[in-house]
Design an enzyme around this catalytic site. Structure first.
Site, PDB file in Angstrom:
ATOM      1  N   ARG A  51     -16.836 -18.378 -40.548  1.00  0.00           N
ATOM      2  CA  ARG A  51     -17.570 -17.126 -40.321  1.00  0.00           C
ATOM      3  C   ARG A  51     -19.072 -17.271 -40.511  1.00  0.00           C
ATOM      4  O   ARG A  51     -19.849 -16.480 -40.006  1.00  0.00           O
ATOM      5  CB  ARG A  51     -17.035 -16.040 -41.246  1.00  0.00           C
ATOM      6  CG  ARG A  51     -15.841 -15.327 -40.642  1.00  0.00           C
ATOM      7  CD  ARG A  51     -15.420 -14.175 -41.484  1.00  0.00           C
ATOM      8  NE  ARG A  51     -15.210 -14.600 -42.860  1.00  0.00           N
ATOM      9  CZ  ARG A  51     -14.717 -13.805 -43.802  1.00  0.00           C
ATOM     10  NH1 ARG A  51     -14.407 -12.572 -43.513  1.00  0.00           N
ATOM     11  NH2 ARG A  51     -14.542 -14.248 -45.024  1.00  0.00           N
ATOM     12  N   LYS A 150      -0.200 -26.013 -48.385  1.00  0.00           N
ATOM     13  CA  LYS A 150       0.196 -25.036 -49.382  1.00  0.00           C
ATOM     14  C   LYS A 150      -0.985 -24.151 -49.792  1.00  0.00           C
ATOM     15  O   LYS A 150      -2.111 -24.626 -49.713  1.00  0.00           O
ATOM     16  CB  LYS A 150       0.827 -25.727 -50.594  1.00  0.00           C
ATOM     17  CG  LYS A 150      -0.189 -26.523 -51.418  1.00  0.00           C
ATOM     18  CD  LYS A 150       0.497 -27.322 -52.465  1.00  0.00           C
ATOM     19  CE  LYS A 150       0.410 -26.686 -53.803  1.00  0.00           C
ATOM     20  NZ  LYS A 150      -0.901 -26.697 -54.444  1.00  0.00           N
ATOM     21  N   HIS A 180      -0.015 -33.348 -50.115  1.00  0.00           N
ATOM     22  CA  HIS A 180      -0.887 -34.529 -50.182  1.00  0.00           C
ATOM     23  C   HIS A 180      -0.299 -35.627 -51.072  1.00  0.00           C
ATOM     24  O   HIS A 180      -0.679 -36.785 -50.959  1.00  0.00           O
ATOM     25  CB  HIS A 180      -2.319 -34.154 -50.565  1.00  0.00           C
ATOM     26  CG  HIS A 180      -2.538 -33.900 -52.020  1.00  0.00           C
ATOM     27  ND1 HIS A 180      -2.258 -32.707 -52.618  1.00  0.00           N
ATOM     28  CD2 HIS A 180      -3.019 -34.698 -53.012  1.00  0.00           C
ATOM     29  CE1 HIS A 180      -2.559 -32.775 -53.902  1.00  0.00           C
ATOM     30  NE2 HIS A 180      -3.030 -33.980 -54.172  1.00  0.00           N
ATOM     31  N   ASP A 236       2.785 -24.158 -58.060  1.00  0.00           N
ATOM     32  CA  ASP A 236       1.624 -24.965 -57.650  1.00  0.00           C
ATOM     33  C   ASP A 236       1.975 -26.455 -57.584  1.00  0.00           C
ATOM     34  O   ASP A 236       1.488 -27.172 -56.706  1.00  0.00           O
ATOM     35  CB  ASP A 236       0.482 -24.736 -58.651  1.00  0.00           C
ATOM     36  CG  ASP A 236      -0.813 -25.406 -58.245  1.00  0.00           C
ATOM     37  OD1 ASP A 236      -1.188 -25.294 -57.064  1.00  0.00           O
ATOM     38  OD2 ASP A 236      -1.458 -26.051 -59.095  1.00  0.00           O
ATOM     39  N   HIS A 241       4.915 -30.931 -54.869  1.00  0.00           N
ATOM     40  CA  HIS A 241       4.655 -32.326 -55.220  1.00  0.00           C
ATOM     41  C   HIS A 241       5.791 -32.951 -56.038  1.00  0.00           C
ATOM     42  O   HIS A 241       6.286 -34.025 -55.717  1.00  0.00           O
ATOM     43  CB  HIS A 241       3.364 -32.461 -56.032  1.00  0.00           C
ATOM     44  CG  HIS A 241       2.171 -31.795 -55.400  1.00  0.00           C
ATOM     45  ND1 HIS A 241       1.953 -31.791 -54.049  1.00  0.00           N
ATOM     46  CD2 HIS A 241       1.126 -31.118 -55.944  1.00  0.00           C
ATOM     47  CE1 HIS A 241       0.822 -31.136 -53.795  1.00  0.00           C
ATOM     48  NE2 HIS A 241       0.312 -30.721 -54.920  1.00  0.00           N
ATOM     49  N   LYS A 342      -1.785 -28.157 -66.919  1.00  0.00           N
ATOM     50  CA  LYS A 342      -3.250 -28.235 -66.923  1.00  0.00           C
ATOM     51  C   LYS A 342      -3.714 -28.360 -68.368  1.00  0.00           C
ATOM     52  O   LYS A 342      -2.999 -27.958 -69.293  1.00  0.00           O
ATOM     53  CB  LYS A 342      -3.850 -26.943 -66.360  1.00  0.00           C
ATOM     54  CG  LYS A 342      -3.406 -26.602 -64.945  1.00  0.00           C
ATOM     55  CD  LYS A 342      -4.305 -27.225 -63.917  1.00  0.00           C
ATOM     56  CE  LYS A 342      -3.913 -26.798 -62.515  1.00  0.00           C
ATOM     57  NZ  LYS A 342      -4.320 -27.742 -61.492  1.00  0.00           N
TER      58      LYS A 342
HETATM   59  C1  BG6 Z   1      -2.904 -29.368 -55.880  1.00  0.00           C
HETATM   60  C2  BG6 Z   1      -2.799 -28.260 -56.880  1.00  0.00           C
HETATM   61  O1  BG6 Z   1      -1.904 -29.277 -54.920  1.00  0.00           O
HETATM   62  O2  BG6 Z   1      -2.783 -30.616 -56.550  1.00  0.00           O
HETATM   63  C3  BG6 Z   1      -3.865 -28.383 -57.932  1.00  0.00           C
HETATM   64  O3  BG6 Z   1      -2.937 -27.006 -56.208  1.00  0.00           O
HETATM   65  C4  BG6 Z   1      -3.806 -29.743 -58.575  1.00  0.00           C
HETATM   66  O4  BG6 Z   1      -3.725 -27.379 -58.925  1.00  0.00           O
HETATM   67  C5  BG6 Z   1      -3.803 -30.848 -57.517  1.00  0.00           C
HETATM   68  O5  BG6 Z   1      -4.925 -29.878 -59.419  1.00  0.00           O
HETATM   69  C6  BG6 Z   1      -3.541 -32.209 -58.134  1.00  0.00           C
HETATM   70  O6  BG6 Z   1      -3.714 -33.197 -57.158  1.00  0.00           O
HETATM   71  P1  BG6 Z   1      -4.102 -34.675 -57.573  1.00  0.00           P
HETATM   72  O7  BG6 Z   1      -4.077 -35.437 -56.291  1.00  0.00           O
HETATM   73  O8  BG6 Z   1      -5.442 -34.598 -58.214  1.00  0.00           O
HETATM   74  O9  BG6 Z   1      -3.046 -35.116 -58.543  1.00  0.00           O
END
Ligand code: BG6
Length: 494
Positions: A51, A150, A180, A236, A241, A342
């Protein structure tokens, strides 16, 4: 390591959300790395839409800044950057209005034969209007791809709604759902370790494995992100993951490395997860939220203190630990302990395969049986694989047993830079390889398993347990594993 860069065909990557964080911190640096390595050339175009009212030149400055800040320092090269920048085009676009779409169509029509990919780096509420407009403005092609990320929902119902919206325009073969973690080198290495070696597969089952641990811990906090407060650690990190990691550990050998062969096997694992619902939720899950901690030098705020005033009192979990069973023949009676959080003591992602105790010890001088073997796959940091074994401690003093490890440290073994997950995934989209992307049925099976846990937490009158920032989570997480006579892998033991 000998590097084998296989060039990809020229492409148009159309990035919605081009001025957002994901584009800035991940997509631009990843594309730059692939460009600098010679995987694609200036005939490819990256068309950013957002935007903001930016000129092409201003957008290119934004791209350059992202490269300088977030790409690998060893690849920063002024000449390469200057060659890379002309790939970028910017279009000001409000998804709900008509501006920008015709301009996009015009640019894309310049070359109809190159690969076309749409990357939706925007919240899922915008997926439907974007997909509709892609169709409306004639940008859809039967070989075009769409990449989404996501949060693909917050429960099964919302996930279905998101997928239905995308599927009005794109079919499953065109949809690339990014997790990822699947793009991380060590995660793919798990496939190599299991299926390119004969050693492990015969013992990769209930007869030889006592239990499995998967820990993904982070030192960063979450409190500033309003999105996180609506999400929490289970949605999350676990729904995507960690369950994907579990699938790769637990699945049967696929017949081939084709995308569907692999995804079929992962789906079977997701369908075999023993449901955790009702009273089991309290017994098999632990949720926590970080509290503050103060030292002489600094104070780390609690999750509550980081939140904006309107969210105070939030019950969102920043930590979760689970004991999970995979109800099938291979894994009968083998618990999988999962934890993520976290503001933990260390940033670390590990999969630990704990083998069983030897059936009988012949070593009469030793008062206790040797430690069972353990295979540790470290995803980050210090990527590598360690196999813990018992040997004789050399020298006199009788038959003394000692635990040592065979160490395959990636940093020591491979001198080349480990590519970021996005580099691999972005190029896989162009190659049309869906192996490392989630299929709709996998995503929904994961949500179907997560939903009852979320529901039980919602109905529970117990808040998440508070743990001090910088620790390994609530004591209940330690109790979760210790009451089974086991313990979390010692984080220093790598
Ligand atoms: C993301 C989460 O998918 O993965 C984040 O939303 C998290 O909260 C992150 O910090 C961690 O990814 P990585 O590659 O740093 O382990």
């Amino acid at each position: 390591m000998t590097s084998r860069i296989i060039p990809v065909s020229a492409f148009d990557y159309v990035v919605f959300g081009a001025t957002g964080d994901l584009t800035y911190k991940k997509l631009i640096p990843a594309l730059y790395h692939r460009f600098a390595d010679g995987q694609f050339d200036e005939n490819s175009r990256i068309i950013g839409l957002a935007r903001k009212n930016l000129t092409n030149d201003e957008f290119k400055q934004f791209v350059k800044k992202s490269i300088l800040e977030h790409s690998d320092k060893s690849l920063i090269d002024e000449k390469n950057i200057e060659r890379f920048l002309p790939c970028f085009h910017y279009i000001m676009n409000d998804i709900f209005k008509d501006n920008g779409w015709s301009e996009l169509a015009k640019i894309l029509r310049k070359d109809e034969n190159i690969v076309r990919a749409f990357y939706l780096a925007v919240p899922p509420s915008l997926f439907a209007p974007i997909c509709e407009n892609i169709a409306k403005y004639g940008l859809w092609r039967c070989d075009a791809r769409v990449v989404v990320e996501k949060p693909l929902g917050h429960d099964l119902a919302s996930s279905k709604a998101i997928n239905n919206a995308i599927e009005k325009t794109f079919c499953e073969d065109q949809i690339y759902r990014i997790d990822h973690y699947l793009g991380k080198e060590t995660v793919q290495n798990l496939l190599a370790l299991r299926f390119a070696n004969i050693l492990f597969e015969p013992i990769w089952n209930y007869a030889h494995i006592d239990h499995v641990q998967i820990s993904v811990t982070e030192t960063v906090g979450a409190g500033n992100r309003a999105y996180y407060d609506e999400t929490g650690a289970l949605r999350d990190m676990v729904q995507n993951h960690i369950l994907q990691l579990l699938c790769l550990v637990a699945m049967e050998p696929p017949a081939s490395d084709s995308a569907n062969a692999l995804r079929d096997e992962k789906l079977k694992v997701l369908h075999s997860l023993a449901p955790i619902r009702g009273n089991d939720v309290e017994r098999l899950t632990v949720r926590g939220q970080y509290g503050s901690i103060s030292s002489e030098n600094a104070t780390v705020k609690s999750y509550q203190d980081e939140l904006p005033p309107d969210l105070k009192g939030s019950l969102t979990e920043t930590f979760v630990a689970l004991k999970v069973n995979v109800d099938n023949w291979r894994w009968a009676g083998v618990p999988f302990y999962l934890r993520t959080g976290k503001r933990m003591a260390k940033r670390m992602s590990e999969i630990i395969i704990n083998f069983q105790q030897i059936p009988h010890s012949i070593f009469s001088h030793s008062d206790k049986a040797p430690n069972p073997n353990k295979l540790v796959l470290r995803l980050q940091p210090d990527e590598g694989v360690k196999l813990f074994m018992i040997i004789k401690d050399p020298g006199p003093g009788g038959m003394r047993l000692k635990e040592v490890h065979l160490n395959l440290s990636f940093a020591d073994t491979f001198t080349e830079r480990t590519p970021d997950a996005y580099e691999r995934l972005l190029m896989d989209v162009i190659r049309g390889n869906q192996t490392l992307f989630m299929r709709r049925d996998e995503l929904e099976a994961a949500w179907a398993w997560i939903d009852p846990i979320m529901q039980a937490w919602k109905e529970s009158d117990k808040p998440p347990q508070i743990y001090s920032a910088g620790t390994w989570g609530p004591t209940a997480s330690i109790a979760l594993i210790e009451r089974d006579g086991r313990s979390w892998h010692d984080e220093d033991d790598f």
